[in-house]
Design a protein around this motif. Sequence first.
Motif, PDB file in Angstrom:
ATOM      1  N   ARG A 213      -4.373  -3.967  -3.267  1.00  0.00           N
ATOM      2  CA  ARG A 213      -5.710  -4.407  -2.879  1.00  0.00           C
ATOM      3  C   ARG A 213      -5.741  -5.922  -2.655  1.00  0.00           C
ATOM      4  N   LYS A 214      -5.130  -6.672  -3.558  1.00  0.00           N
ATOM      5  CA  LYS A 214      -5.118  -8.127  -3.414  1.00  0.00           C
ATOM      6  C   LYS A 214      -4.341  -8.542  -2.174  1.00  0.00           C
TER       7      LYS A 214
ATOM      8  N   GLN B 185     -10.138   0.410  -8.255  1.00  0.00           N
ATOM      9  CA  GLN B 185     -10.081  -0.560  -9.339  1.00  0.00           C
ATOM     10  C   GLN B 185     -11.371  -0.544 -10.160  1.00  0.00           C
TER      11      GLN B 185
ATOM     12  N   GLN C 193      -9.196  -2.672   1.564  1.00  0.00           N
ATOM     13  CA  GLN C 193      -9.740  -3.402   0.421  1.00  0.00           C
ATOM     14  C   GLN C 193     -10.889  -2.631  -0.228  1.00  0.00           C
TER      15      GLN C 193
ATOM     16  N   LEU D 280      -9.464   0.580  -2.078  1.00  0.00           N
ATOM     17  CA  LEU D 280      -8.755   0.200  -3.300  1.00  0.00           C
ATOM     18  C   LEU D 280      -9.678  -0.486  -4.294  1.00  0.00           C
ATOM     19  N   GLY D 281     -10.737  -1.119  -3.786  1.00  0.00           N
ATOM     20  CA  GLY D 281     -11.725  -1.713  -4.685  1.00  0.00           C
ATOM     21  C   GLY D 281     -12.459  -0.647  -5.473  1.00  0.00           C
TER      22      GLY D 281
ATOM     23  N   ALA E 120      -6.703   6.309  -0.235  1.00  0.00           N
ATOM     24  CA  ALA E 120      -5.713   5.275   0.064  1.00  0.00           C
ATOM     25  C   ALA E 120      -4.465   5.872   0.703  1.00  0.00           C
TER      26      ALA E 120
ATOM     27  N   LYS F 145      -6.575  -8.015   0.804  1.00  0.00           N
ATOM     28  CA  LYS F 145      -7.555  -9.101   0.928  1.00  0.00           C
ATOM     29  C   LYS F 145      -6.925 -10.306   1.623  1.00  0.00           C
TER      30      LYS F 145
ATOM     31  N   HIS G 288      -3.821  -2.010  -7.492  1.00  0.00           N
ATOM     32  CA  HIS G 288      -4.576  -3.268  -7.604  1.00  0.00           C
ATOM     33  C   HIS G 288      -3.844  -4.398  -6.877  1.00  0.00           C
TER      34      HIS G 288
ATOM     35  N   LEU H 277       0.828  -1.199   0.000  1.00  0.00           N
ATOM     36  CA  LEU H 277       0.000   0.000   0.000  1.00  0.00           C
ATOM     37  C   LEU H 277       0.862   1.249   0.000  1.00  0.00           C
TER      38      LEU H 277
END
Length: 486
Positions: free
Chosen positions: A396-397, A436, A429, A432-433, A481, A400, A393, A380
Motif C-alpha cells: 500500500r505504501k 489495513q 491504495q 489496500l487501505g 487486491a 501511494k 501494508h 503488490l
Amino acid sequence: MVSTQREREDKYDVDPDFTLPDLARLVPAGGRLDTGSANLTSVYFDTADRDLLRQHLTLRRRTGDTDTGWQLKVPADKARTEMSLPPADEDTVPDELATLVRGIGLDKPLHQVAALSTVRRTHRLYDRDQQLLAEVADDLVHATVAGDVAVISEWREVEVELGEHDKPSRAAKALRKVGKRLTKAGARPSQHASKLGRALAGNHPPAADTSGTAERALTEYLDAQVQAIVAGDVWLRRGLDPIHSTRVGIRRFRSTLRVFNKLFGAEARTTLDAELSWYAGVLGEVRDRQVQRKRFAERVADLPDELVMGPVAARIEGDLLAEQHRHLEHAMEVLDSDRYRELMATLARWRTGPPFTGPADSRAVRKAARKAGRKANKRLAAAVADTDDAALHRARKAAKRARYAAELARPVLGKKKFKKKAKKYKKIQTVLGEHQDSVVAAQTLCTLGARAGTTPGENGFAFGLLYGLEQRAAQQARADAARLTS
C-alpha cells in the motif's frame, strides 16, 4: 472573536500608464458594473527574519474600507483563508492572531515591517441575479519598508477577486474572462504572491526563473505540500481539525524525498524525512482514533439490536475518544517544542530552495516515477501471494509513492498515461487501505473486548462479532487486491 472567509484572487503587474480594458463587455445580460474608489492604509507585521512571509502568510492592520481591522491570510490551494478581527491596539498584534502564527513565526516577536498606502479603484461585476461574479481592483501602491533606513517603492497592480456566488463555477468563469482581457491589454501575471512581498523586494522584481521544467515542478510540488502543513499548524491552533490534510501533505512530501532521492542532497533529505516521519506519527495517533471511532460507530449501527449486548457503542466511543483527546493534547504540546520549530524552519528553506544535487531534468523524473511504479507492482504481486498482513501494508505504501510520483511527473512529461497511472495506484491504495483499516480495527477490538468484563452489564459477545466482521472485511480486501494483479 475571529471571523473567517475564503478568498481567491489573481494578481497582475501592470505599467504605470496601463489602460484598463472595457469591463462592461464582460457583464452578462441583465447584470451591472459598479465602480468605486478607496484610500487604504495597511501596516504589515512579521518577525525580524520575515518568517511569516517565507511561509506565504501575511498579517496586517488595515484602515480605509470594509476590511478595516486586523487580517491574517493563510494560503490554501489556489485560494486563501482570511481571518479577521475588528480594530484594536495599533501597535500590538491581537493575542488571538499572535497565537495562531506562533509556530510559523518560530515563537519570535512580531513587529511592524512595512506600511502601504493604496489608492484603489474598484470595478464589481454582477450578474442578472445581482450576485457578485468578480471584483477588479486597480491599485496604485506606495510602500515604506521599516528599517534603519526606510526603503520606499511605488507600483501599480491589478487584482481580480472571485465573487461570493451561489454557483462558484460561474464566478470562476468570469475570473478567467477578466484575466484574458487584462493579459490581452498588456497585464502580466504577478511575480509576487502579495503586496508585502513586492514591497520587501523594492523596485527590483525577482530574477527570472531559469530552472528547468522538471526542477520547477519538483519545487512547486514540495511547496504545495508545505502549504498544507503550514495551514494545518494554524488551523490546529484555532481548535479545528486539519490532521488528515496535514498528514497527506507530509506523506506526499516524504514520498517525493524517497522516490526522487537521487535529486536531493543525501544528508538534508534523510534528516528531513526522519523529522517529518516523527511529526506524522504524532498526528497519526489522533487520526487513527478518529478513523476507528467513525468505523465502529457505523459497524455497531448496522448490527441487529438483539446482537448488541451491553453498552458496546458507549465503551468504544468513550475509550477511543479519551485516547484521542490525550494524543491531541500531546500534539498541541509538540507544536510549541524546539524540535517542531526547527522542522518548520527547515520546511521554509526547502519550499523555495530544495537542496538539489544538480540540474533536475525530465529524464530523471520519468525514470524515478517509472521505478516507483514497478516497485509498487512487484510489492503488490508478492503481497497477495503471501499471508502476511504487513506485506500488504508495505505494498500500500509503495502504491501511494507511485501515485504521488505520477501526479508530480504528469506536468513535466505532459503524457496522459501518467494520469492513468495515478488513477491506477489510487485504486490499489484504496483497496489496500481498507485491508489495513480492518487489520488495525481487529487489533483494537481485541483490546477493547478484553475490558468488557470490567463494567457491570458488559460482555464480550458484540466485540467478538465485530471482530469477525473485520476479519471478513480484511479477507475481502485481500481478494480484491489479488484481482488487481490479474
